[in-house]
Design a protein around this motif. Structure first.
Motif, PDB file in Angstrom:
ATOM      1  N   LYS A   6       0.544  -1.353   0.347  1.00 21.25           N
ATOM      2  CA  LYS A   6      -0.120   0.004   0.279  1.00 21.25           C
ATOM      3  C   LYS A   6       1.106   1.006  -0.199  1.00 21.25           C
ATOM      4  N   ILE A   7       0.705   2.048  -0.949  1.00 20.58           N
ATOM      5  CA  ILE A   7       1.291   3.251  -0.889  1.00 20.58           C
ATOM      6  C   ILE A   7       0.584   4.285  -0.041  1.00 20.58           C
ATOM      7  N   GLY A   8       1.245   4.379   0.966  1.00 24.99           N
ATOM      8  CA  GLY A   8       0.242   5.811   1.746  1.00 24.99           C
ATOM      9  C   GLY A   8       0.871   7.291   1.485  1.00 24.99           C
ATOM     10  N   ALA A   9       1.123   7.930   2.168  1.00 25.33           N
ATOM     11  CA  ALA A   9       1.019   9.433   2.784  1.00 25.33           C
ATOM     12  C   ALA A   9       2.204   9.347   2.779  1.00 25.33           C
ATOM     13  N   VAL A  10       3.602   9.111   2.375  1.00 24.51           N
ATOM     14  CA  VAL A  10       4.609   9.203   3.519  1.00 24.51           C
ATOM     15  C   VAL A  10       5.646   9.590   2.303  1.00 24.51           C
ATOM     16  N   PRO A  11       6.341  10.768   2.363  1.00 24.31           N
ATOM     17  CA  PRO A  11       7.497  11.235   1.021  1.00 24.31           C
ATOM     18  C   PRO A  11       8.229  10.563   0.542  1.00 24.31           C
ATOM     19  N   PRO A  12       8.995  10.095  -0.462  1.00 27.70           N
ATOM     20  CA  PRO A  12       9.338   9.076  -0.534  1.00 27.70           C
ATOM     21  C   PRO A  12      11.266   9.821  -0.965  1.00 27.70           C
ATOM     22  N   ARG A  13      11.536  10.358   0.296  1.00 25.33           N
ATOM     23  CA  ARG A  13      12.722  10.704   0.158  1.00 25.33           C
ATOM     24  C   ARG A  13      12.935  11.071   2.518  1.00 25.33           C
ATOM     25  N   ARG A  14      14.491  10.522   2.299  1.00 30.96           N
ATOM     26  CA  ARG A  14      15.030  10.902   3.646  1.00 30.96           C
ATOM     27  C   ARG A  14      16.073  11.105   3.983  1.00 30.96           C
ATOM     28  N   HIS A  15      16.534  11.621   4.716  1.00 29.66           N
ATOM     29  CA  HIS A  15      17.794  12.783   5.024  1.00 29.66           C
ATOM     30  C   HIS A  15      18.751  12.183   6.308  1.00 29.66           C
ATOM     31  N   THR A  64      21.962  -0.790   4.437  1.00 29.45           N
ATOM     32  CA  THR A  64      22.896  -0.990   5.124  1.00 29.45           C
ATOM     33  C   THR A  64      24.236  -1.183   4.559  1.00 29.45           C
ATOM     34  N   PHE A  65      25.079  -0.674   4.634  1.00 28.94           N
ATOM     35  CA  PHE A  65      26.471  -0.080   4.561  1.00 28.94           C
ATOM     36  C   PHE A  65      27.362  -1.512   4.846  1.00 28.94           C
ATOM     37  N   ASP A  66      28.257  -1.516   4.176  1.00 29.55           N
ATOM     38  CA  ASP A  66      29.125  -2.665   3.736  1.00 29.55           C
ATOM     39  C   ASP A  66      30.201  -1.859   5.328  1.00 29.55           C
ATOM     40  N   ALA A  67      30.641   0.085   4.750  1.00 33.31           N
ATOM     41  CA  ALA A  67      31.508   0.644   6.292  1.00 33.31           C
ATOM     42  C   ALA A  67      30.430   1.561   6.581  1.00 33.31           C
ATOM     43  N   PRO A  68      30.503   2.074   7.714  1.00 36.10           N
ATOM     44  CA  PRO A  68      30.223   3.270   8.015  1.00 36.10           C
ATOM     45  C   PRO A  68      30.073   4.655   7.132  1.00 36.10           C
ATOM     46  N   PRO A  69      29.298   5.532   6.907  1.00 33.52           N
ATOM     47  CA  PRO A  69      29.854   6.162   5.881  1.00 33.52           C
ATOM     48  C   PRO A  69      30.286   7.371   7.177  1.00 33.52           C
ATOM     49  N   ALA A  70      31.478   7.843   6.739  1.00 35.64           N
ATOM     50  CA  ALA A  70      32.289   8.990   7.415  1.00 35.64           C
ATOM     51  C   ALA A  70      30.902  10.328   7.854  1.00 35.64           C
ATOM     52  N   GLU A  71      32.050  10.205   9.512  1.00 33.99           N
ATOM     53  CA  GLU A  71      31.543  11.298   9.650  1.00 33.99           C
ATOM     54  C   GLU A  71      30.791  12.900   9.268  1.00 33.99           C
ATOM     55  N   GLY A  72      29.823  13.008   9.513  1.00 32.11           N
ATOM     56  CA  GLY A  72      29.257  14.691   8.536  1.00 32.11           C
ATOM     57  C   GLY A  72      29.047  14.633   7.449  1.00 32.11           C
ATOM     58  N   VAL A  73      29.202  13.451   7.110  1.00 34.62           N
ATOM     59  CA  VAL A  73      28.203  12.928   4.984  1.00 34.62           C
ATOM     60  C   VAL A  73      27.101  13.147   5.533  1.00 34.62           C
ATOM     61  N   GLN A  74      26.360  13.399   4.238  1.00 36.42           N
ATOM     62  CA  GLN A  74      24.425  14.043   4.294  1.00 36.42           C
ATOM     63  C   GLN A  74      24.032  12.131   3.373  1.00 36.42           C
ATOM     64  N   VAL A  75      23.408  11.895   4.184  1.00 36.04           N
ATOM     65  CA  VAL A  75      22.889  10.520   3.470  1.00 36.04           C
ATOM     66  C   VAL A  75      21.397  10.389   3.412  1.00 36.04           C
ATOM     67  N   THR A  76      21.656  10.183   1.604  1.00 40.38           N
ATOM     68  CA  THR A  76      20.311  10.255   1.271  1.00 40.38           C
ATOM     69  C   THR A  76      20.142   9.134   0.621  1.00 40.38           C
ATOM     70  N   LEU A  77      18.575   8.523   0.810  1.00 44.38           N
ATOM     71  CA  LEU A  77      17.531   7.523   0.747  1.00 44.38           C
ATOM     72  C   LEU A  77      16.274   8.065  -0.313  1.00 44.38           C
ATOM     73  N   LEU A  78      16.444   7.966  -2.059  1.00 44.56           N
ATOM     74  CA  LEU A  78      15.413   8.466  -2.279  1.00 44.56           C
ATOM     75  C   LEU A  78      15.174   7.386  -3.361  1.00 44.56           C
ATOM     76  N   ARG A  79      13.392   7.032  -3.499  1.00 50.94           N
ATOM     77  CA  ARG A  79      13.003   6.342  -4.265  1.00 50.94           C
ATOM     78  C   ARG A  79      12.648   6.991  -5.691  1.00 50.94           C
ATOM     79  N   ARG A  80      13.324   6.065  -7.077  1.00 49.64           N
ATOM     80  CA  ARG A  80      13.210   6.661  -8.416  1.00 49.64           C
ATOM     81  C   ARG A  80      12.515   5.572  -9.077  1.00 49.64           C
TER      82      ARG A  80
END
Length: 676
Positions: A6-15, A64-80
């Motif tokens: 079910k496609i709810g009212a959740v924006p397809p982007r997370r930072h 899940t990343f194989d290695a943690p991203p460096a401190e201060g890096v912005q992680v963006t997850l986006l449905r396309r």
């Protein structure tokens, strides 16, 4: 997909912002397959190094990343999702509900994707007035910048010269290209260093940092609260935009601005509060050639201080003040002082400097030259003070040759306009408008000043002036009346030209000063009383005018004397006593006719009295009497130079008491009287 999502009212982007240790990051929106999820680290799209779980689940999943991203890096997850249909319905075939749900879910997800993308675009507000969204044509917009016209519609404007943005060329022939950074560094603003200017924040360190970093420092309009002294050093300039640029002391006991060296400039500022608004003293070097102009100083203890300090090698000389206003001071408006063993402030110039107490009960002076030698000049200055002030303008005991020109002094009370202390020397006052109720010039210096057009009581006074050609329409003499209670010694007041002396209570000796101390001075002494007591004019050398004491015996007798530095000489007198000569002991006597009566003795032998030729300068218009004074038998014969004598013959006086009186008319000596 194993089940219906079910496609709810959740924006397809997370930072997220990585902390350097976290590896797993959740996405709360559903995806249909793992390839539908884009993973970005900052702006970079990632194609590997991570695992996606939860595809096909309505609640989303985890990356899940194989290695943690460096401190201060912005992680963006986006449905396309690609914009496509994923289901094809057959004609007259079965139409299961799941197929429809899957199709609608996919289309809904695509719509969410479009809406999310639209959030990142420029767009008109829903309440905006209609405007065109059509861009100008390709040819019109080539090599130009997009802009908006007066109606808010898209248009184009010439492209910006990138080189011009990074450099500057002044208009005019010979100008060279400079970087913008270099151009802006010509004048630093205190705001460049963190000053706020809201009257609340402490801007002291910011302004001091600006003065440390730059030669010329600008103070934009604002109220800059300072809690320590601001030093403006050698060759520096601190300036504002006028009365709106305010430096306000946030405390007492310190000067707001200090000029400790030379060639500094302070202008177009308003300075408030503090013990001193502006102080000049040779702390870092000689304090010379500093300029303060177009500055106002408010609500200080003392407005401006020039301090000779403690070293003669760091004097306070040749500083210039123009168009400066000191308002509501508590002590002095302008104070020249020496607090140590240095030299006095010298040759400083004040032009159009106004001190105005504005009803604040100040206790000092508008201008106080406590220590100041050699040509401190105050021109077109004003002191307008409260009734509690000491004086409008005060010249102290350690001063010499200060110049006051076109002063305006005022108080509603009896404040002295100009106060000259004992010890001050050669103050010159020209054009004093004294509007205070006190004396125009209160002199405690003993006359050590000159004044011209300087108000009552000393309106016009010159001293030691040499005039080559003088036309006088009205001459007035300073006169003193002297009436000692018991006669005795009287010393003249050398500031007076005429002395009227009474000897009614006893004989008076009027003793002139030594001739050397009065070179060029002329005095007239006249006896005014009817008593028989004499007024005898002498001098400090023990002699008197013409080398002897001069008695004034009768009322209205007078003598006028002048000193040439070596002796006092009589230039005029009434009934000069003792105007007779006596000759004895020679065969020939040639009188100089400086006296009108000569007693001649011929006791030792015949004597010839030979008058000068009647045409000589010594003789013309003169009358002389020659009288034989001895009882001997030798004759006194009166002749004249060139032969002959009075009335053309030699006159022989043979008996004691015989006399002849003759006068020259330039051609001959004529007898006026003769005995026998």
């Amino acid at each position: 997909m194993t089940g219906h999502i079910k496609i709810g009212a959740v924006p397809p982007r997370r930072h997220y912002i990585a902390d350097g240790t976290q590896r797993a990051f959740a996405y709360p929106f559903p995806i249909f397959a793992s390839e539908d999820l884009e993973v970005h680290l900052d702006a970079a799209l990632q194609t590997g190094g991570f695992t996606v779980t939860g595809s096909g689940a309505t609640s989303g999943g985890t990356v899940t990343f194989d290695a943690p991203p460096a401190e201060g890096v912005q992680v963006t997850l986006l449905r396309r999702l690609p914009y496509e249909r994923v289901t094809d319905f057959l004609e007259s075939g079965a139409l299961p509900a799941r197929s429809l749900n899957d199709e609608f879910d996919y289309l809904t997800a695509c719509v969410q994707q479009l809406a999310d993308d639209a959030l990142l675009t420029l767009r008109y507000a829903a309440t905006d007035l209609p405007a065109s969204s059509l861009l100008p044509g390709r040819a019109a917009r080539a090599n130009r910048l997009l802009a908006f016209d007066g109606g808010g519609n898209p248009t184009v404007t010439p492209a910006v010269d990138a080189d011009a943005l990074s450099s500057y060329v002044a208009p005019g022939a010979g100008a060279v290209r400079r970087s913008i950074r270099d151009k802006l560094a010509d004048v630093a603003s205190v705001r460049d260093f963190g000053a706020v200017g809201d009257g609340i924040a402490d801007d002291t360190l910011a302004i001091q940092a600006a003065l440390t970093a730059a030669t010329s420092v600008f103070v934009p309009p604002g109220i800059y609260r300072v809690t320590g002294t601001l030093p403006v050093g050698y060759g520096q300039t601190l300036h504002g935009s006028g009365a709106g640029s305010i430096l306000r002391a946030g405390g007492e006991g310190f000067p707001v601005v200090l000029l400790p060296d030379s060639y500094a400039a302070l202008h177009h500022l308003r300075i408030e509060q503090g013990s001193v608004g502006i102080k000049l003293t040779g702390r870092d070097g000689p304090c010379v050639q500093n300029a303060v102009h177009d500055v106002t100083v408010w609500d200080t203890q003392t407005g401006i201080v020039l301090d000779g300090g403690d070293s003669p090698d760091r004097p306070c000389y040749w500083n210039n003040f123009a168009r400066v206003l000191v308002v509501r001071h508590l002590l002095h408006g302008v104070h020249l002082v020496r607090t140590g063993e240095g030299d006095t402030p010298n040759a400083n110039k004040f032009h159009c400097v106004r001190v105005y107490s504005l009803a604040v009960p100040s206790t000092g002076s508008g201008f106080y030259v406590q220590h100041g030698r050699y040509n401190n000049a105050f021109v077109d200055c004003e002191a307008n003070l409260s009734t509690t002030a000491h004086s409008c303008f005060r010249i102290g005991p350690d001063t010499d040759k200060n110049l006051l020109v076109n002063l305006y002094t005022e108080s509603v009370g009896g404040v002295p306009n100009v106060y000259l202390e004992a010890g001050s020397k050669e103050t010159s006052i020209t054009n004093l408008f004294s509007a205070s109720g006190g004396p125009a010039i209160w002199d405690q210096s003993g006359g050590e000043f000159t004044a011209y057009n300087a108000g009552y009581p000393a309106k016009n006074r010159f001293k030691k002036s040499q005039v080559t050609d003088l036309t006088v329409e009205a001459m007035r003499y300073e006169t003193r009346f002297v009436d000692p209670a018991a006669g005795g010694l009287v010393l003249p007041d050398m500031t007076r030209s005429v002395h009227l002396v009474s000897a009614f209570n006893g004989a008076v000796e009027f003793r002139l000063p030594a001739p050397l101390d009065a070179e060029g001075r002329s005095l007239t002494v006249k006896k005014m009383d009817v008593s028989g007591n004499a007024v005898t004019v002498t001098d400090a050398t023990g002699s008197g005018p013409d080398g002897r004491p001069f008695p004034l015996g009768s009322r209205y007798d007078f003598v006028t004397v002048v000193s040439n530095g070596a002796a006092w000489w009589i230039t005029a007198a009434h009934a000069v006593p003792g105007n007779a000569g006596f000759f004895e002991g020679g065969s020939l006597f040639e009188p100089d006719l400086a006296r009108s009566f000569y007693l001649v003795s011929a006791f030792g032998g015949p004597t010839e009295v030979r008058l000068p030729a009647p045409s000589s300068t010594l003789a013309v218009g003169r009358t002389v009497t020659i009288k034989k004074s001895d009882v001997g038998g030798h004759a006194v014969t009166v002749t004249q130079a060139g032969g002959g004598g009075p009335d053309g013959e030699a006159i022989v006086l043979v008996e004691r008491g015989h006399a002849v009186t003759a006068m020259s008319n330039g051609a001959a000596w004529h007898i006026l009287a003769r005995n026998p």
